[in-house]
Design a protein around this motif. Structure first.
Motif, PDB file in Angstrom:
ATOM      1  N   PRO A 105     -56.221  56.038  56.983  1.00  0.00           N
ATOM      2  CA  PRO A 105     -55.915  57.110  56.386  1.00  0.00           C
ATOM      3  C   PRO A 105     -54.662  57.789  56.785  1.00  0.00           C
ATOM      4  O   PRO A 105     -53.880  58.520  56.242  1.00  0.00           O
ATOM      5  N   LYS A 106     -54.558  57.641  58.321  1.00  0.00           N
ATOM      6  CA  LYS A 106     -53.536  58.454  58.969  1.00  0.00           C
ATOM      7  C   LYS A 106     -52.199  58.028  58.497  1.00  0.00           C
ATOM      8  O   LYS A 106     -50.891  58.743  58.279  1.00  0.00           O
ATOM      9  N   ALA A 107     -51.906  56.849  58.343  1.00  0.00           N
ATOM     10  CA  ALA A 107     -50.760  56.043  57.865  1.00  0.00           C
ATOM     11  C   ALA A 107     -50.351  56.633  56.535  1.00  0.00           C
ATOM     12  O   ALA A 107     -49.022  56.992  55.980  1.00  0.00           O
ATOM     13  N   LEU A 108     -51.426  56.611  55.738  1.00  0.00           N
ATOM     14  CA  LEU A 108     -51.220  57.083  54.066  1.00  0.00           C
ATOM     15  C   LEU A 108     -50.753  58.406  54.181  1.00  0.00           C
ATOM     16  O   LEU A 108     -50.084  59.176  53.380  1.00  0.00           O
ATOM     17  N   GLU A 109     -51.168  59.254  55.148  1.00  0.00           N
ATOM     18  CA  GLU A 109     -51.222  60.737  55.024  1.00  0.00           C
ATOM     19  C   GLU A 109     -49.747  60.894  55.343  1.00  0.00           C
ATOM     20  O   GLU A 109     -48.915  61.730  54.890  1.00  0.00           O
ATOM     21  N   TYR A 110     -49.258  60.028  56.424  1.00  0.00           N
ATOM     22  CA  TYR A 110     -47.776  60.252  56.802  1.00  0.00           C
ATOM     23  C   TYR A 110     -46.722  59.593  55.516  1.00  0.00           C
ATOM     24  O   TYR A 110     -45.902  60.307  55.359  1.00  0.00           O
ATOM     25  N   ILE A 111     -47.214  58.712  54.869  1.00  0.00           N
ATOM     26  CA  ILE A 111     -46.492  58.448  53.608  1.00  0.00           C
ATOM     27  C   ILE A 111     -46.341  59.577  52.524  1.00  0.00           C
ATOM     28  O   ILE A 111     -45.421  59.835  52.001  1.00  0.00           O
ATOM     29  N   ASP A 112     -47.556  60.273  52.562  1.00  0.00           N
ATOM     30  CA  ASP A 112     -47.673  61.391  51.603  1.00  0.00           C
ATOM     31  C   ASP A 112     -46.683  62.463  52.077  1.00  0.00           C
ATOM     32  O   ASP A 112     -45.819  63.168  51.436  1.00  0.00           O
ATOM     33  N   SER A 113     -46.868  62.736  53.477  1.00  0.00           N
ATOM     34  CA  SER A 113     -46.016  63.788  54.129  1.00  0.00           C
ATOM     35  C   SER A 113     -44.379  63.275  53.736  1.00  0.00           C
ATOM     36  O   SER A 113     -43.521  64.236  53.419  1.00  0.00           O
ATOM     37  N   GLN A 114     -44.013  62.090  53.773  1.00  0.00           N
ATOM     38  CA  GLN A 114     -42.546  61.804  53.658  1.00  0.00           C
ATOM     39  C   GLN A 114     -42.295  61.691  52.320  1.00  0.00           C
ATOM     40  O   GLN A 114     -41.039  62.218  52.202  1.00  0.00           O
ATOM     41  N   LYS A 115     -42.990  61.781  51.232  1.00  0.00           N
ATOM     42  CA  LYS A 115     -42.906  61.831  49.913  1.00  0.00           C
ATOM     43  C   LYS A 115     -42.450  63.331  49.625  1.00  0.00           C
ATOM     44  O   LYS A 115     -41.295  63.473  48.861  1.00  0.00           O
ATOM     45  N   GLU A 116     -42.942  64.164  50.262  1.00  0.00           N
ATOM     46  CA  GLU A 116     -42.838  65.495  50.145  1.00  0.00           C
ATOM     47  C   GLU A 116     -41.320  65.867  50.692  1.00  0.00           C
ATOM     48  O   GLU A 116     -40.915  66.724  49.983  1.00  0.00           O
ATOM     49  N   ILE A 117     -41.138  65.185  51.734  1.00  0.00           N
ATOM     50  CA  ILE A 117     -39.803  65.536  52.387  1.00  0.00           C
ATOM     51  C   ILE A 117     -38.734  64.951  51.555  1.00  0.00           C
ATOM     52  O   ILE A 117     -37.644  65.512  51.099  1.00  0.00           O
ATOM     53  N   VAL A 118     -38.807  63.561  50.900  1.00  0.00           N
ATOM     54  CA  VAL A 118     -37.507  63.026  50.404  1.00  0.00           C
ATOM     55  C   VAL A 118     -37.590  63.381  48.922  1.00  0.00           C
ATOM     56  O   VAL A 118     -36.589  63.333  48.178  1.00  0.00           O
ATOM     57  N   GLY A 119     -38.535  63.938  48.354  1.00  0.00           N
ATOM     58  CA  GLY A 119     -38.376  64.591  46.970  1.00  0.00           C
ATOM     59  C   GLY A 119     -38.711  63.550  45.824  1.00  0.00           C
ATOM     60  O   GLY A 119     -39.721  62.557  46.058  1.00  0.00           O
ATOM     61  N   LYS A 120     -38.563  63.731  44.594  1.00  0.00           N
ATOM     62  CA  LYS A 120     -39.117  63.200  43.258  1.00  0.00           C
ATOM     63  C   LYS A 120     -38.942  61.815  42.975  1.00  0.00           C
ATOM     64  O   LYS A 120     -39.630  61.091  42.376  1.00  0.00           O
ATOM     65  N   TRP A 121     -37.815  61.407  43.932  1.00  0.00           N
ATOM     66  CA  TRP A 121     -37.450  59.680  43.467  1.00  0.00           C
ATOM     67  C   TRP A 121     -38.528  59.113  44.054  1.00  0.00           C
ATOM     68  O   TRP A 121     -38.854  57.781  43.658  1.00  0.00           O
ATOM     69  N   SER A 122     -39.338  59.521  45.046  1.00  0.00           N
ATOM     70  CA  SER A 122     -40.637  58.920  45.803  1.00  0.00           C
ATOM     71  C   SER A 122     -41.834  58.869  44.971  1.00  0.00           C
ATOM     72  O   SER A 122     -42.973  58.384  45.260  1.00  0.00           O
ATOM     73  N   ASP A 123     -41.973  59.536  43.793  1.00  0.00           N
ATOM     74  CA  ASP A 123     -43.101  59.847  43.062  1.00  0.00           C
ATOM     75  C   ASP A 123     -43.871  58.528  42.466  1.00  0.00           C
ATOM     76  O   ASP A 123     -45.062  58.515  41.952  1.00  0.00           O
ATOM     77  N   ASN A 124     -43.100  57.401  42.731  1.00  0.00           N
ATOM     78  CA  ASN A 124     -43.578  56.263  42.150  1.00  0.00           C
ATOM     79  C   ASN A 124     -44.278  55.550  43.081  1.00  0.00           C
ATOM     80  O   ASN A 124     -44.774  54.322  43.007  1.00  0.00           O
ATOM     81  N   ILE A 125     -44.519  56.166  44.349  1.00  0.00           N
ATOM     82  CA  ILE A 125     -45.323  55.525  45.471  1.00  0.00           C
ATOM     83  C   ILE A 125     -46.616  56.126  45.411  1.00  0.00           C
ATOM     84  O   ILE A 125     -47.059  57.252  45.224  1.00  0.00           O
ATOM     85  N   GLU A 126     -47.885  55.330  45.426  1.00  0.00           N
ATOM     86  CA  GLU A 126     -49.107  55.384  45.330  1.00  0.00           C
ATOM     87  C   GLU A 126     -49.676  54.950  46.731  1.00  0.00           C
ATOM     88  O   GLU A 126     -50.096  53.724  46.756  1.00  0.00           O
ATOM     89  N   PRO A 127     -50.012  55.828  47.600  1.00  0.00           N
ATOM     90  CA  PRO A 127     -50.783  55.412  48.971  1.00  0.00           C
ATOM     91  C   PRO A 127     -52.177  55.113  48.319  1.00  0.00           C
ATOM     92  O   PRO A 127     -52.888  56.027  47.776  1.00  0.00           O
ATOM     93  N   ARG A 128     -52.583  54.104  48.710  1.00  0.00           N
ATOM     94  CA  ARG A 128     -53.969  53.753  48.460  1.00  0.00           C
ATOM     95  C   ARG A 128     -54.798  52.880  49.760  1.00  0.00           C
ATOM     96  O   ARG A 128     -54.413  52.112  50.199  1.00  0.00           O
ATOM     97  N   LEU A 129     -56.136  53.637  50.065  1.00  0.00           N
ATOM     98  CA  LEU A 129     -56.582  53.310  51.317  1.00  0.00           C
ATOM     99  C   LEU A 129     -57.530  52.097  50.710  1.00  0.00           C
ATOM    100  O   LEU A 129     -57.964  51.891  49.655  1.00  0.00           O
ATOM    101  N   THR A 130     -57.655  51.018  51.770  1.00  0.00           N
ATOM    102  CA  THR A 130     -58.244  49.914  51.277  1.00  0.00           C
ATOM    103  C   THR A 130     -59.184  49.526  52.513  1.00  0.00           C
ATOM    104  O   THR A 130     -58.783  49.738  53.651  1.00  0.00           O
ATOM    105  N   PRO A 131     -60.192  48.716  52.166  1.00  0.00           N
ATOM    106  CA  PRO A 131     -60.971  48.058  53.646  1.00  0.00           C
ATOM    107  C   PRO A 131     -60.301  47.027  53.983  1.00  0.00           C
ATOM    108  O   PRO A 131     -59.154  46.418  53.464  1.00  0.00           O
TER     109      PRO A 131
END
Length: 229
Positions: A105-131
């Motif tokens: 989950p830390k990796a996905l949280e990081y991706i979410d934080s970077q999405k907020e920084i880079v802006g709208k063009w990254s809205d097509n990224i869906e972080p998804r936790l998986t076993p």
């Protein structure tokens, strides 16, 4: 303890043990990628370093890999073992959607934080936790699946890859990039690597077709492409 719990815990235990051995070998070598333990449980600082590391760009050659992936227009791409989003964000510039799959989950949280920084063009990224042993894709959800530096850490491959096929659209493409064996300055110890020929054999048994191995384009890695029947 249930059989299912043992299956989930054992790969993590093996990875943790391997990481300790590798850490002793690599503490003084900044050019190597993170230890096996770090790949599973990254720190925020390491994730930032991974995505911004110019040395990785030199040996990973992401532009060449993106070229092998092909046209991303209107495509849904599953980035398995996305980590810091090194490829996720590059793919997102052209694809319709990128599913960033990771067990941490830390990796996905990081991706979410970077999405907020880079802006709208990254809205097509869906972080998804998986076993660790489940692709966590819906039926025929992905046009393209990318697995970079992660293949050997997938447990129960005999179960995982048929499920992965189920999550790919007919004619969907699989791209696996991983480290060659031998004395190279990046990547894990040889015991955590798989020969390209072994990967190809396994994919053939798993009902993939048009399997191709490229061991020449990258200095330290091979690229395997395959398709769903």
């Amino acid at each position: 303890m249930s059989k299912k719990l043992v299956i989930l815990i054992l790969p993590m235990f093996l990875i943790s043990c391997g990481g300790k051995q590798e850490e002793a070998q690599q503490n003084n070598d900044p050019d190597r990628v993170g230890t096996v333990t770090e790949r599973v449980s990254p720190t925020q600082e390491r994730l930032q370093a991974e995505i911004e590391d110019p040395k990785r760009t030199e040996w990973q050659n992401p532009d060449l890999i993106l070229e092998r992936i092909g046209d991303l227009t209107n495509k849904t791409v599953a980035d398995i073992g996305a980590g810091s989003g090194y490829f996720t964000f590059k793919i997102a510039r052209e694809a319709a959607k990128v599913i960033a799959l990771d067990i941490d989950p830390k990796a996905l949280e990081y991706i979410d934080s970077q999405k907020e920084i880079v802006g709208k063009w990254s809205d097509n990224i869906e972080p998804r936790l998986t076993p660790p042993d489940v692709p966590n894709l819906l039926e025929e959800e992905a046009d393209i699946v990318l697995i970079v530096n992660t293949y050997n850490y997938i447990p129960n491959k005999e179960i995982y890859f048929p499920r992965l096929l189920n999550g790919m659209k007919p004619g969907g493409r699989l791209i696996i990039v991983d480290f060659k064996k031998g004395d190279i300055p990046v990547g894990p110890a040889d015991e955590y690597k798989v020969e390209a020929s072994s990967v190809k054999s396994f994919l053939r048994k798993s009902s993939f077709r048009k399997i191709d191995i490229d061991e020449k384009s990258l200095q330290y890695q091979y690229i395997i492409t395959a398709e769903k029947k």
